[in-house]
Design an enzyme around this catalytic site. Structure first.
Site, PDB file in Angstrom:
ATOM      1  N   LYS A  82      17.349  21.499  39.391  1.00  0.00           N
ATOM      2  CA  LYS A  82      17.874  21.692  38.037  1.00  0.00           C
ATOM      3  C   LYS A  82      19.384  21.655  38.123  1.00  0.00           C
ATOM      4  O   LYS A  82      19.959  21.721  39.202  1.00  0.00           O
ATOM      5  CB  LYS A  82      17.414  23.034  37.484  1.00  0.00           C
ATOM      6  CG  LYS A  82      15.919  23.076  37.237  1.00  0.00           C
ATOM      7  CD  LYS A  82      15.588  24.242  36.368  1.00  0.00           C
ATOM      8  CE  LYS A  82      14.083  24.424  36.252  1.00  0.00           C
ATOM      9  NZ  LYS A  82      13.749  25.761  35.758  1.00  0.00           N
ATOM     10  N   HIS A 124      24.775  25.178  36.413  1.00  0.00           N
ATOM     11  CA  HIS A 124      25.581  25.364  35.209  1.00  0.00           C
ATOM     12  C   HIS A 124      26.720  26.351  35.450  1.00  0.00           C
ATOM     13  O   HIS A 124      26.832  26.944  36.521  1.00  0.00           O
ATOM     14  CB  HIS A 124      24.709  25.751  34.019  1.00  0.00           C
ATOM     15  CG  HIS A 124      23.830  26.936  34.274  1.00  0.00           C
ATOM     16  ND1 HIS A 124      24.316  28.214  34.333  1.00  0.00           N
ATOM     17  CD2 HIS A 124      22.493  27.019  34.507  1.00  0.00           C
ATOM     18  CE1 HIS A 124      23.307  29.040  34.572  1.00  0.00           C
ATOM     19  NE2 HIS A 124      22.198  28.342  34.695  1.00  0.00           N
ATOM     20  N   HIS A 137      26.144  29.599  37.108  1.00  0.00           N
ATOM     21  CA  HIS A 137      26.030  29.666  38.565  1.00  0.00           C
ATOM     22  C   HIS A 137      27.407  29.713  39.221  1.00  0.00           C
ATOM     23  O   HIS A 137      27.597  30.391  40.224  1.00  0.00           O
ATOM     24  CB  HIS A 137      25.228  28.476  39.095  1.00  0.00           C
ATOM     25  CG  HIS A 137      23.783  28.507  38.694  1.00  0.00           C
ATOM     26  ND1 HIS A 137      23.185  27.494  37.994  1.00  0.00           N
ATOM     27  CD2 HIS A 137      22.827  29.448  38.877  1.00  0.00           C
ATOM     28  CE1 HIS A 137      21.913  27.803  37.765  1.00  0.00           C
ATOM     29  NE2 HIS A 137      21.673  28.989  38.290  1.00  0.00           N
TER      30      HIS A 137
HETATM   31  N1  ARG Z   1      17.816  31.221  39.981  1.00  0.00           N
HETATM   32  C1  ARG Z   1      18.061  32.093  38.870  1.00  0.00           C
HETATM   33  C2  ARG Z   1      18.679  31.309  37.722  1.00  0.00           C
HETATM   34  O1  ARG Z   1      19.296  30.300  37.941  1.00  0.00           O
HETATM   35  C3  ARG Z   1      18.963  33.242  39.219  1.00  0.00           C
HETATM   36  C4  ARG Z   1      18.399  34.200  40.222  1.00  0.00           C
HETATM   37  C5  ARG Z   1      18.986  35.569  40.081  1.00  0.00           C
HETATM   38  N2  ARG Z   1      18.483  36.483  41.036  1.00  0.00           N
HETATM   39  C6  ARG Z   1      17.315  37.125  41.017  1.00  0.00           C
HETATM   40  N3  ARG Z   1      17.012  37.901  41.992  1.00  0.00           N
HETATM   41  N4  ARG Z   1      16.514  37.003  39.983  1.00  0.00           N
HETATM   42  O2  ARG Z   1      18.603  31.731  36.593  1.00  0.00           O
END
Ligand code: ARG
Length: 578
Positions: free
Chosen positions: A138, A141, A144
């Site tokens: 994906k 963005h 991140h």
């Molecule tokens: N991969 C997730 C996203 O892009 C964020 C992860 C955050 N950390 C967690 N332990 N949920 O939205």
């Protein structure tokens, strides 16, 4: 150092009020400086003393303030005491201020402020910081990017203050998107492109397969099949998935390196897939798992126990969800790393997710959940590059570097740089970071290339420029620096103001450690740079007598060290020339 003065004033107060001196430390703070204005160095808050029970909390506070101020006697360290509104102001001996503040810059410059006794009360153990955490295939963005730089700052800060820090990246490497990718790769994928430009190619395939699946039922079914194969660990599916993941991690590592960010652990949702099923079992055996009308597995989180607020942990087809994997991941991390605290950095839209996570963990008997924390941040609007909407982090870094290189080419010093691209990269990244850190993390902001790259405004470019200018001054006078200097040659208001400002450094770090907001440190450093700019004008080194030059160089190199140390905590690599 600030500690020395705080401690000495606390001693005086302790003696006068016949109390333990330690009790006064939290009530004492350095007075923030205002340009050119003379002010006291420390203030004592009377209301803090009332709250902590050292002074009676009844009665007229102003009267109390004045009475106490009158009881205190001047000595060789404190040369002025005055009562303000609810505070007592202390001015310390000027020569001593100069001497004590500039002493540490003889050898241990990197440690300046970090050994402060303010940090003694902090619970320094193992801190696990989870940040960045992009999703494979994906797009990456702005959220991140924010998570990456904020998490890095928090990890740096904790590490400077003596915590042992584990930096973790929790990849979005599991879920239906891999079913889509796996099914789509056979049709739209190309091994060659995957090698050359993996992030780009995986994203292309992902977009294409999603589009195609809209009107292609077979493809949808193939995606579901592929994901089921993955969940059942079928080797062919797993091996393709592994490749996608490895290639992506390699690519990200390259970009993180440019950003000056690193991780101790690359974890991910995929690691906790089986454990997530175990969590479901545990919920079941504790009687916490309910079945909803739609056939999903839920946990009742309503205070009244009437299912008015539930959290879904199991789909009706028996597969787990994001939250289920997070439950498993948290438990696994506690078992593996025995962290004393854990910090998750994501945008604020996930606040409810973490709220639920921190509610379910204690219900499963994990009391350490109260040492877990979510640090939420706001949205970034309008992050665009010249070629359009941002899809990959690397595009943003490239654009920052290109724009900075262009700006630098207007200046004559750039021609003397060995590696202008590298300098432009570092300065460009500091611009991104400072723009991001200036306000409260919770606030949304609008991304603005022109504003963030201004050389004169309150930007990362200004920080870098100030640092490079100090380095150049120090380089030009290499021979003139001496181990000793005469403090009485630094009594001008300009230098006293800088030292008064430096008195606050440990308090600023302490405050940042309390609320994990970088803005305190950013604003402290920007202010320092403004003060240094005046000092360059008003305290010239060139043309001054040798001893004056030596003293001034000591002041400049002290300021330069604090600036560099602070920038590094923010995640900025200071440049020596630009
Ligand atoms: N991969 C997730 C996203 O892009 C964020 C992860 C955050 N950390 C967690 N332990 N949920 O939205």
């Amino acid at each position: 150092m600030a500690c020395f003065f705080r401690r000495s004033i606390a001693e005086k107060l302790g003696r006068t009020l016949q109390q333990s001196e330690d009790a006064f430390i939290p009530a004492l703070s350095a007075v923030p400086v205002f340009k050119k204005q003379q002010s006291a160095d420390f203030k004592l808050s009377i209301s803090t003393l009332r709250v902590s029970g050292i002074l009676p909390s009844s009665g007229d506070i102003q009267l109390q303030t004045e009475n106490l101020a009158n009881q205190l006697k001047l000595d060789s360290l404190v040369e002025e005491i005055s009562a303000g509104s609810g505070v007592i102001n202390f001015k310390v001996n000027r020569k001593l201020l100069v001497q004590k503040m500039l002493e540490p810059f003889g050898e241990e410059s990197e440690k300046f402020g970090l050994n402060s006794e303010l940090f003694n009360t902090l619970n320094r153990g193992t801190t696990l910081v989870e940040y960045s955490s992009p999703n494979i295939a994906k797009k990456f963005h702005a959220g991140h990017l924010r998570s990456t730089v904020i998490g890095n700052f928090i990890a740096n800060l904790k590490q400077s203050l003596g915590h042992s820090v584990i930096r973790m990246n929790y990849l979005g490497d599991w879920g239906m998107q891999f079913g889509m990718l796996g099914a789509g790769f056979g049709q739209f994928g190309c091994r060659e492109k995957l090698k050359q430009n993996p992030l780009q190619h995986l994203f292309e395939v992902y977009v294409q397969v999603n589009k195609e699946a809209e009107h292609n039922e077979d493809l949808k079914q193939a995606a579901r099949d592929f994901f089921r194969q993955l969940e059942q660990h079928e080797s062919e599916a797993v091996s393709l998935w592994k490749q996608f993941r490895e290639i992506t991690v390699d690519e990200y590592q390259h970009v993180y390196k440019r950003l000056g960010v690193n991780f101790d652990v690359y974890s991910g949702e995929s690691f906790h897939q089986d454990q997530a099923q175990e969590v479901v079992q545990q919920l079941q055996s504790r009687g916490l798992l309910k079945t909803s009308e739609r056939g999903t597995g839920v946990v009742d989180l309503s205070p009244a126990g009437d299912m008015s607020s539930v959290c879904t942990v199991l789909r009706s087809d028996g597969t787990t969800l994001y939250i289920t994997r997070d439950l498993a991941a948290a438990i696994d991390r506690q078992e593996k790393y025995h962290f004393d605290e854990m910090i998750y950095v994501t945008d604020k839209s996930q606040a409810n997710h973490f709220h639920q996570l921190f509610q379910i963990l204690p219900a499963l008997g994990h009391s350490w959940a109260d040492r877990c924390q979510h640090v939420p941040f706001g949205l970034v609007r309008g992050m665009k590059t010249r070629s359009g909407e941002v899809v990959f982090l690397e595009d943003v870094l490239d654009e920052a570097r290109a724009r900075m290189l262009h700006n630098m080419s207007q200046s004559k010093t750039t021609k003397e740089l060995e590696n202008p691209e590298d300098t432009a990269e570092k300065v460009g990244i500091s611009a991104l970071i400072v723009q991001d850190f200036k306000g409260p993390l919770q606030s949304d902001y609008t991304f603005d290339w022109d504003r963030m790259l201004q050389a004169q405004g309150d930007t990362g470019v200004f920080l870098q420029y100030s640092h490079a200018r100090l380095c150049s001054l120090i380089r030009r006078n290499e021979g003139a620096q001496a181990a000793i200097f005469d403090p009485s040659l630094l009594l001008e208001q300009t230098s006293v103001t800088i030292l008064q400002h430096l008195l606050r450094y440990d308090e600023v770090l302490y405050q940042s450690a309390q609320d994990l907001q970088p803005k305190h440190l950013v604003n402290f450093l920007l202010k320092l740079c403004h003060l240094i700019a005046s000092a360059h004008r008003e305290l010239p080194v060139k043309g001054s007598s040798e001893d004056v030059a030596q003293a001034r160089l000591r002041l400049f190199s002290g300021a330069c060290s604090v600036l560099a140390n602070g920038m590094r905590i923010l995640g900025i690599t200071p440049v020596d020339k630009m």
